[in-house]
Design an enzyme around this catalytic site. Sequence first.
Site, PDB file in Angstrom:
ATOM      1  N   GLY A   1       7.547  16.850  28.147  1.00 15.33           N
ATOM      2  CA  GLY A   1       6.061  16.882  27.549  1.00 15.33           C
ATOM      3  C   GLY A   1       5.390  16.149  28.657  1.00 15.33           C
ATOM      4  O   GLY A   1       5.647  15.522  29.579  1.00 15.33           O
TER       5      GLY A   1
ATOM      6  N   TYR B   1      20.586  26.808  25.112  1.00 16.45           N
ATOM      7  CA  TYR B   1      19.347  26.906  24.330  1.00 16.45           C
ATOM      8  C   TYR B   1      19.551  28.134  23.372  1.00 16.45           C
ATOM      9  O   TYR B   1      19.275  27.693  22.144  1.00 16.45           O
ATOM     10  CB  TYR B   1      18.136  27.671  25.573  1.00 16.45           C
ATOM     11  CG  TYR B   1      16.825  27.521  24.781  1.00 16.45           C
ATOM     12  CD1 TYR B   1      16.168  26.358  24.401  1.00 16.45           C
ATOM     13  CD2 TYR B   1      15.920  28.935  24.653  1.00 16.45           C
ATOM     14  CE1 TYR B   1      15.095  26.629  23.995  1.00 16.45           C
ATOM     15  CE2 TYR B   1      14.996  28.976  24.102  1.00 16.45           C
ATOM     16  CZ  TYR B   1      14.298  27.746  23.638  1.00 16.45           C
ATOM     17  OH  TYR B   1      13.197  27.656  22.981  1.00 16.45           O
TER      18      TYR B   1
ATOM     19  N   ASP C   1      13.467   9.871  21.308  1.00 11.48           N
ATOM     20  CA  ASP C   1      14.325  11.054  21.605  1.00 11.48           C
ATOM     21  C   ASP C   1      15.025  11.743  20.219  1.00 11.48           C
ATOM     22  O   ASP C   1      15.411  10.786  19.558  1.00 11.48           O
ATOM     23  CB  ASP C   1      15.369  10.745  22.526  1.00 11.48           C
ATOM     24  CG  ASP C   1      16.032  11.975  22.995  1.00 11.48           C
ATOM     25  OD1 ASP C   1      16.495  12.781  22.116  1.00 11.48           O
ATOM     26  OD2 ASP C   1      16.570  11.955  24.246  1.00 11.48           O
TER      27      ASP C   1
ATOM     28  N   LYS D   1      19.632  26.909  19.363  1.00 10.04           N
ATOM     29  CA  LYS D   1      18.725  27.388  18.231  1.00 10.04           C
ATOM     30  C   LYS D   1      19.360  27.941  17.329  1.00 10.04           C
ATOM     31  O   LYS D   1      18.851  27.837  15.976  1.00 10.04           O
ATOM     32  CB  LYS D   1      17.669  28.345  19.028  1.00 10.04           C
ATOM     33  CG  LYS D   1      16.792  27.459  19.947  1.00 10.04           C
ATOM     34  CD  LYS D   1      15.576  26.507  19.198  1.00 10.04           C
ATOM     35  CE  LYS D   1      14.780  25.866  20.320  1.00 10.04           C
ATOM     36  NZ  LYS D   1      13.606  24.959  19.474  1.00 10.04           N
TER      37      LYS D   1
ATOM     38  N   ARG E   1       8.084  29.793  33.881  1.00  7.24           N
ATOM     39  CA  ARG E   1       7.504  30.758  32.935  1.00  7.24           C
ATOM     40  C   ARG E   1       7.042  31.844  33.495  1.00  7.24           C
ATOM     41  O   ARG E   1       6.044  31.680  34.674  1.00  7.24           O
ATOM     42  CB  ARG E   1       6.828  30.244  31.681  1.00  7.24           C
ATOM     43  CG  ARG E   1       7.655  29.197  30.839  1.00  7.24           C
ATOM     44  CD  ARG E   1       7.112  29.017  29.413  1.00  7.24           C
ATOM     45  NE  ARG E   1       7.405  27.761  28.987  1.00  7.24           N
ATOM     46  CZ  ARG E   1       7.518  27.371  27.827  1.00  7.24           C
ATOM     47  NH1 ARG E   1       6.866  28.154  26.816  1.00  7.24           N
ATOM     48  NH2 ARG E   1       7.770  26.202  27.313  1.00  7.24           N
TER      49      ARG E   1
ATOM     50  N   THR F   1       4.948  32.835  24.469  1.00  6.28           N
ATOM     51  CA  THR F   1       3.673  32.404  24.105  1.00  6.28           C
ATOM     52  C   THR F   1       3.073  31.921  25.425  1.00  6.28           C
ATOM     53  O   THR F   1       3.881  31.117  26.188  1.00  6.28           O
ATOM     54  CB  THR F   1       3.516  31.453  23.264  1.00  6.28           C
ATOM     55  OG1 THR F   1       4.260  31.700  21.902  1.00  6.28           O
ATOM     56  CG2 THR F   1       2.118  30.686  22.663  1.00  6.28           C
TER      57      THR F   1
END
Length: 317
Positions: free
Chosen positions: A39, A146, A59, A150, A187, A176
């Site tokens: 972030g 990942y 966290d 998920k 990305r 996105t």
Amino acid sequence: MKKKRVLVTGGSGFLGSHLCERLLEMGHEVLCLDNFFTGNKGNILHLIDNPYFEIIRHDVTFPLYVEVDEIYNLACPASPIHYQFDPVQTTKTSVHGAINMLGLAKRIKAKIFQASTSEVYGDPKIHPQPESYWGNVNPNGVRSCYDEGKRCAETLFFDYNRQHGLRIKVGRIFNTYGPRMAMNDGRVVSNFIIQALRNENITVYGDGAQTRSFCYVDDLIEGMIRFMNETPDTFTGPMNLGNPVEFTILQLAETIITMTHSSSRIEFDPLPMDDPMQRCPDIQLAQKAIDWAPQTTLENGLEKTIHYFKPRLKALK
């Protein structure tokens, strides 16, 4: 609309900061939770003076005790560069984070949204991917921390719903893009824009024939909020949230070169391990259940994103 107190985990990230901003515009109180691993405080600086906005450095792999009406669980590194940096912690963030946020939601009887991902489909054998498809995921590859993290989080959400009657929403988010993407997260949209603005060669993996669908961030946030506020509140998901218009990676690179008036050339590198060849959502469920579909064309969205990156690159010189 009733004023709500809303917790957004991962609230200073790309999606989280846009969600916090939108919730404040709607008149809600927002608790932005982040450990600031990926972030960026710069994403939420413009919100700090709002009396209804609060930042919590925390966290999600540790329990949290707050009083809220709704929770949006977005906390997790989402780009391969970041989630492969510490894969064990990535899995912990998805799994322990889900357990902690579900436990909080259960204690305070809050509705909770899980930001799942199109990665649960892996390298799909069905195209486009409907929510009924179980996926084709490598459980022990470099992306598994990942992908499987998920998938496990989804399992936990649905078990809490079945076992405890918890009100849940599970949204599977596809590619996105938009302002506030990190410049160094690897990305494809941000990579191509930065390389083009610097007139560097644009790196395309494989032959560029692999496809992706790109959803502008404002459209995605609209879908998340509509899903969370769906009336009557009976649908849990999973629900695909993404743009069904498909482009090859080579088409994306050529479009960005044209739009930035760049002298960049395209160079080809080997395809990374387990990189899916096709990724495109079937959004019929979202169209029917929440009357949602993306409205922003790729060119319009790219124009806004390029406009965001230009001054930031100049500031680095």
